[in-house]
Scaffold this motif. Sequence first.
Motif, PDB file in Angstrom:
ATOM      1  N   PRO A   1       1.334   0.405  -9.766  1.00  0.00           N
ATOM      2  CA  PRO A   1       1.066  -0.855  -9.050  1.00  0.00           C
ATOM      3  C   PRO A   1       1.993  -2.010  -9.417  1.00  0.00           C
ATOM      4  O   PRO A   1       2.452  -2.736  -8.518  1.00  0.00           O
ATOM      5  CB  PRO A   1      -0.382  -1.164  -9.418  1.00  0.00           C
ATOM      6  CG  PRO A   1      -0.992   0.181  -9.646  1.00  0.00           C
ATOM      7  CD  PRO A   1       0.077   0.999 -10.292  1.00  0.00           C
TER       8      PRO A   1
ATOM      9  N   GLU B   1       0.834  -1.211   0.000  1.00  0.00           N
ATOM     10  CA  GLU B   1       0.000   0.000   0.000  1.00  0.00           C
ATOM     11  C   GLU B   1       0.863   1.254   0.000  1.00  0.00           C
ATOM     12  O   GLU B   1       0.571   2.220  -0.715  1.00  0.00           O
ATOM     13  CB  GLU B   1      -0.924  -0.016   1.216  1.00  0.00           C
ATOM     14  CG  GLU B   1      -1.883   1.160   1.268  1.00  0.00           C
ATOM     15  CD  GLU B   1      -2.842   1.094   2.446  1.00  0.00           C
ATOM     16  OE1 GLU B   1      -3.488   2.122   2.742  1.00  0.00           O
ATOM     17  OE2 GLU B   1      -2.932   0.022   3.088  1.00  0.00           O
TER      18      GLU B   1
ATOM     19  N   ALA C   1       5.366  -1.352  -7.940  1.00  0.00           N
ATOM     20  CA  ALA C   1       5.245  -1.429  -6.483  1.00  0.00           C
ATOM     21  C   ALA C   1       5.237  -2.879  -6.007  1.00  0.00           C
ATOM     22  O   ALA C   1       5.860  -3.218  -4.999  1.00  0.00           O
ATOM     23  CB  ALA C   1       3.983  -0.716  -6.023  1.00  0.00           C
TER      24      ALA C   1
ATOM     25  N   LYS D   1       2.756   1.934  -3.356  1.00  0.00           N
ATOM     26  CA  LYS D   1       1.875   2.468  -4.396  1.00  0.00           C
ATOM     27  C   LYS D   1       1.737   3.987  -4.307  1.00  0.00           C
ATOM     28  O   LYS D   1       1.248   4.616  -5.250  1.00  0.00           O
ATOM     29  CB  LYS D   1       0.497   1.806  -4.305  1.00  0.00           C
ATOM     30  CG  LYS D   1       0.465   0.367  -4.795  1.00  0.00           C
ATOM     31  CD  LYS D   1      -0.922  -0.234  -4.662  1.00  0.00           C
ATOM     32  CE  LYS D   1      -0.960  -1.668  -5.168  1.00  0.00           C
ATOM     33  NZ  LYS D   1      -2.307  -2.279  -5.003  1.00  0.00           N
TER      34      LYS D   1
END
Length: 266
Positions: free
Chosen positions: A247, A239, A250, A242
Amino acid sequence: MAISPEHSFAVCAYGKSPYLHECLNSICNQTESNSEIYIATSTPSDWLENIAAKFDLPVYINHGEKGIGQDWSFAYSCASTPFVTIAHQDDVYNKEYACRAVRALSGDASSLIYFTDYGELRNGIFVDDNRLLRVKRALLAPLKHHSWARRTFAKRSALRFGSAICCPSVTYNVANCPNPPFVVGMKSNLDWATWELLSRTDGSFIYDYEKPLIHHRIHEGSATSELIASKERDAEDLEMLKCFWPPAIASLIERLYSKGAQSNEL
């Protein structure tokens, strides 16, 4: 006439830490310090009151909402000084920490936070150099340049691959930080989320890199070790990543980052 303190050590205490006495001893023996020192807890006990009495320290009890972020916010709110350090009960501070923090923050009207280089404390041994510490120091390198300390890019560069800032080494400039500064909702990455918020706030991150001024204890009973073992940290890491990366990238970084986090385990 007594001089009003400029700085507070808010020691967050939980349960019955066998290391709390050592932490308090390091805080109460600071050099050239006029710090306000107190204990904040949501788990009051006679044991904790006895420890506090030995050091002649007040204990403030959080009767409100519980949780790491809420407890830190409560501890922060108890301070009456312009600069506040949220101290963790297991860690040990260098005797120069408070005076250097006050000097640095007082000298920069734009400052948000002051933080230091740090080492680890493993099985009673002080460790100032290992692979993880070298990686974090490399990420923080841009902030060694004071002229870059206010630049958003430099502040965020220290956070793009993980939280390179050691949470208990941080002192907050209350006047310039949100009140409270902490992002509530995470267990493992509350600090990382807070730095991410502050990195988008106008003001400087002051990095005192000359030598470790705190040693962060690594042990099986720590909240970080428990979260790593339960895999709760992985989701929070993703989380946070990001916030800095698309994404797919990440997710790749998170897989690499989770391997590095295993160094926190004994």
